[in-house]
Scaffold this active site. Sequence first.
Site, PDB file in Angstrom:
ATOM      1  N   TYR A  75     -21.702 -32.813  -2.029  1.00  0.00           N
ATOM      2  CA  TYR A  75     -20.400 -33.467  -1.893  1.00  0.00           C
ATOM      3  C   TYR A  75     -19.944 -34.021  -3.232  1.00  0.00           C
ATOM      4  O   TYR A  75     -18.771 -33.922  -3.597  1.00  0.00           O
ATOM      5  CB  TYR A  75     -20.455 -34.592  -0.853  1.00  0.00           C
ATOM      6  CG  TYR A  75     -19.076 -35.128  -0.540  1.00  0.00           C
ATOM      7  CD1 TYR A  75     -18.337 -34.589   0.513  1.00  0.00           C
ATOM      8  CD2 TYR A  75     -18.505 -36.141  -1.305  1.00  0.00           C
ATOM      9  CE1 TYR A  75     -17.057 -35.044   0.786  1.00  0.00           C
ATOM     10  CE2 TYR A  75     -17.230 -36.598  -1.045  1.00  0.00           C
ATOM     11  CZ  TYR A  75     -16.504 -36.053   0.007  1.00  0.00           C
ATOM     12  OH  TYR A  75     -15.245 -36.496   0.258  1.00  0.00           O
ATOM     13  N   PHE A 127      10.396 -23.899 -11.084  1.00  0.00           N
ATOM     14  CA  PHE A 127       9.556 -23.133 -10.163  1.00  0.00           C
ATOM     15  C   PHE A 127       9.608 -23.852  -8.815  1.00  0.00           C
ATOM     16  O   PHE A 127       9.695 -25.074  -8.755  1.00  0.00           O
ATOM     17  CB  PHE A 127       8.107 -22.988 -10.655  1.00  0.00           C
ATOM     18  CG  PHE A 127       7.324 -22.118  -9.708  1.00  0.00           C
ATOM     19  CD1 PHE A 127       7.560 -20.754  -9.660  1.00  0.00           C
ATOM     20  CD2 PHE A 127       6.431 -22.665  -8.808  1.00  0.00           C
ATOM     21  CE1 PHE A 127       6.899 -19.953  -8.729  1.00  0.00           C
ATOM     22  CE2 PHE A 127       5.766 -21.868  -7.881  1.00  0.00           C
ATOM     23  CZ  PHE A 127       6.002 -20.509  -7.853  1.00  0.00           C
ATOM     24  N   THR A 128       9.535 -23.071  -7.747  1.00  0.00           N
ATOM     25  CA  THR A 128       9.779 -23.597  -6.388  1.00  0.00           C
ATOM     26  C   THR A 128       8.951 -24.854  -6.061  1.00  0.00           C
ATOM     27  O   THR A 128       9.512 -25.921  -5.809  1.00  0.00           O
ATOM     28  CB  THR A 128       9.493 -22.498  -5.352  1.00  0.00           C
ATOM     29  OG1 THR A 128       8.176 -21.988  -5.576  1.00  0.00           O
ATOM     30  CG2 THR A 128      10.495 -21.348  -5.478  1.00  0.00           C
ATOM     31  N   ASP A 218       2.853 -25.849 -17.329  1.00  0.00           N
ATOM     32  CA  ASP A 218       2.430 -25.102 -16.146  1.00  0.00           C
ATOM     33  C   ASP A 218       1.661 -23.909 -16.705  1.00  0.00           C
ATOM     34  O   ASP A 218       2.242 -22.936 -17.173  1.00  0.00           O
ATOM     35  CB  ASP A 218       3.638 -24.663 -15.321  1.00  0.00           C
ATOM     36  CG  ASP A 218       3.227 -23.941 -14.045  1.00  0.00           C
ATOM     37  OD1 ASP A 218       2.116 -23.369 -14.027  1.00  0.00           O
ATOM     38  OD2 ASP A 218       4.007 -23.933 -13.082  1.00  0.00           O
ATOM     39  N   LYS A 261      -3.733 -17.208 -10.255  1.00  0.00           N
ATOM     40  CA  LYS A 261      -3.049 -16.171 -11.025  1.00  0.00           C
ATOM     41  C   LYS A 261      -3.948 -15.732 -12.190  1.00  0.00           C
ATOM     42  O   LYS A 261      -4.928 -15.060 -11.971  1.00  0.00           O
ATOM     43  CB  LYS A 261      -1.698 -16.702 -11.523  1.00  0.00           C
ATOM     44  CG  LYS A 261      -0.594 -16.680 -10.453  1.00  0.00           C
ATOM     45  CD  LYS A 261      -0.663 -17.803  -9.478  1.00  0.00           C
ATOM     46  CE  LYS A 261       0.578 -17.917  -8.634  1.00  0.00           C
ATOM     47  NZ  LYS A 261       1.090 -19.251  -8.490  1.00  0.00           N
ATOM     48  N   ARG A 385      13.392 -13.197  -5.000  1.00  0.00           N
ATOM     49  CA  ARG A 385      13.453 -14.286  -5.962  1.00  0.00           C
ATOM     50  C   ARG A 385      14.921 -14.428  -6.360  1.00  0.00           C
ATOM     51  O   ARG A 385      15.345 -13.990  -7.419  1.00  0.00           O
ATOM     52  CB  ARG A 385      12.576 -13.978  -7.198  1.00  0.00           C
ATOM     53  CG  ARG A 385      11.103 -14.329  -6.996  1.00  0.00           C
ATOM     54  CD  ARG A 385      10.921 -15.735  -6.559  1.00  0.00           C
ATOM     55  NE  ARG A 385       9.548 -16.206  -6.463  1.00  0.00           N
ATOM     56  CZ  ARG A 385       9.155 -17.152  -5.605  1.00  0.00           C
ATOM     57  NH1 ARG A 385       9.987 -17.651  -4.716  1.00  0.00           N
ATOM     58  NH2 ARG A 385       7.926 -17.609  -5.620  1.00  0.00           N
ATOM     59  N   PHE A 452      12.194 -19.995   1.659  1.00  0.00           N
ATOM     60  CA  PHE A 452      11.908 -18.564   1.520  1.00  0.00           C
ATOM     61  C   PHE A 452      10.625 -18.134   2.222  1.00  0.00           C
ATOM     62  O   PHE A 452      10.492 -16.988   2.635  1.00  0.00           O
ATOM     63  CB  PHE A 452      11.845 -18.166   0.041  1.00  0.00           C
ATOM     64  CG  PHE A 452      10.808 -18.909  -0.758  1.00  0.00           C
ATOM     65  CD1 PHE A 452      11.084 -20.152  -1.289  1.00  0.00           C
ATOM     66  CD2 PHE A 452       9.548 -18.361  -0.969  1.00  0.00           C
ATOM     67  CE1 PHE A 452      10.114 -20.843  -2.018  1.00  0.00           C
ATOM     68  CE2 PHE A 452       8.577 -19.034  -1.696  1.00  0.00           C
ATOM     69  CZ  PHE A 452       8.859 -20.282  -2.217  1.00  0.00           C
TER      70      PHE A 452
HETATM   71  C1  PLP Z   1       2.001 -20.112  -8.054  1.00  0.00           C
HETATM   72  C2  PLP Z   1       2.613 -21.021  -9.000  1.00  0.00           C
HETATM   73  C3  PLP Z   1       2.527 -22.412  -8.840  1.00  0.00           C
HETATM   74  C4  PLP Z   1       1.929 -23.062  -7.619  1.00  0.00           C
HETATM   75  O1  PLP Z   1       0.602 -22.756  -7.470  1.00  0.00           O
HETATM   76  P1  PLP Z   1      -0.105 -22.571  -6.042  1.00  0.00           P
HETATM   77  O2  PLP Z   1      -1.508 -22.261  -6.406  1.00  0.00           O
HETATM   78  O3  PLP Z   1       0.584 -21.454  -5.339  1.00  0.00           O
HETATM   79  O4  PLP Z   1       0.028 -23.859  -5.305  1.00  0.00           O
HETATM   80  C5  PLP Z   1       3.073 -23.206  -9.827  1.00  0.00           C
HETATM   81  N1  PLP Z   1       3.691 -22.678 -10.891  1.00  0.00           N
HETATM   82  C6  PLP Z   1       3.817 -21.351 -11.071  1.00  0.00           C
HETATM   83  C7  PLP Z   1       4.512 -20.821 -12.278  1.00  0.00           C
HETATM   84  C8  PLP Z   1       3.298 -20.479 -10.126  1.00  0.00           C
HETATM   85  O5  PLP Z   1       3.452 -19.156 -10.284  1.00  0.00           O
END
Ligand code: PLP
Length: 460
Positions: A75, A127-128, A218, A261, A385, A452
């Site tokens: 843990y 970004f969303t 980011d 990613k 998008r 979306f």
């Molecule tokens: C995917 C993404 C996020 C959010 O990350 P999650 O792992 O999906 O929560 C933030 N910024 C960018 C540019 C992304 O592509």
Amino acid sequence: MKPTRRSWAEPFKIKVVEHVRLTTPEQRLRAITQAGYNTFLLRSEDVYIDLLTDSGTNAMSDWQWAGMMLGDEAYAGSRNFYHLEETVRRFYGYRYVIPTHQGRGAEHILSKILIKPGDVIPGNMYFTTTRLHQELAGGTFHDVIIDEAHDPENEHPFKGNVDLDKLEALIRRYGPERIPYVSIGATVNMAGGQPISLENLRAVRALTARHGIRIVLDGTRVAENAYFIQQREPGQAGRSVADIVKEICSLTDACTMSAKKDALVNIGGFLAVNDETIYEEARNLVVVYEGLHTYGGLAGRDMEAVARGIEESVQDDHIRARVGQVLYLGNKMRDWGIPIVVPIGGHGVFLDARRFLPHIPQEHYPAQALTAAIYLDSGVRGMERGIVSAGRDKDTGQEHKPRLELVRLAIPRRVYTQAHMDVVAESVLAVYEQRDKIRGLRMVYEPRYLRFFQARFEPL
Ligand SMILES: *Cc1c(COP(=O)(O)O)cnc(C)c1O
């Protein structure tokens, strides 16, 4: 015909395969109807080639899988956490690391700490999830990306750059005390995977430093951004991607990361900061929302996979093959006259739905309709998008109407072959040749947040 140049190939071979299913047109029509013309609501079983996202869809290496067996599932104080912390310090250079279940977990915590109601957050395009967390914390996002980024046909090599005049005007208008940080995406997902240059980031750093404003990176696709810098920026060709990644990070104060990613895993993320006070607060908040600061919602084995994935992600031969596959697909479509965003981005090919379907007005969701049409043709799944993703203004409730109305075909890392890319390009061409027959959509269900993902549509 003899080749005019020597080919290169992926720096890996395939050890395990997963079968994919071909469907009939009737099956696909049934599936997309049941899914309300939203590809997020399809079952993956009904998809042939899945380009919905490059998020969490990567193929891990045998070295990562071996690391999964070394998960220390204590843990507290898992050995894998310390490996992750050490890896982040080594490749990105930030002092403190807090794991989170994925990128938005890190965005949530950092937004809560840094943003007060009434604050303004400038960024190189929204970004969303990032913008939503900024808004839920009481802030307002302001786009300060260069104008070229909003033009899908503009060939600017660094469409992720910040417009320094726009940023300076914002600082003058609101004052530095209302700007907790500048939000920098590298690469910029919503612009089509477009990079920011080192020169521009250094200038942003100089400007914000004069006003005592932080920069939050980011870092989700920072390796792809570094590759474009190596390929395109004068004076950078001789440097390794790893070296450039480290410099990008060194020009910022903190980073939110979706490891799903570039970092080559299926789940995971983290927040990394240099400031000890912010770290203390984040370490406390993560316990509330994610888990103890040495696991943050992740299993030990997942942290190990992230640590190993980060190391693999900054290798030059890996990133060249990754972006090279995206370029292969994009160039093919471009040669056939299909309207795509240029330059071709790092993580996918973005179709320009405005030029693809000029007969459908934006209110009828052309990119959403095109995404569904491609699925119906071949079972290839992409993502909208455009206006659907952009959502509504948080104050007026009006729909944001972005200039970019795109369909994203995101390429998972190390998953598909060149033959898959050929099938995708041929399907898009077939749809392009029948484009006059595609009709717009009407939204029949709209969720309140990030619509979306779950909105439903019907053909007009
Ligand atoms: C995917 C993404 C996020 C959010 O990350 P999650 O792992 O999906 O929560 C933030 N910024 C960018 C540019 C992304 O592509």
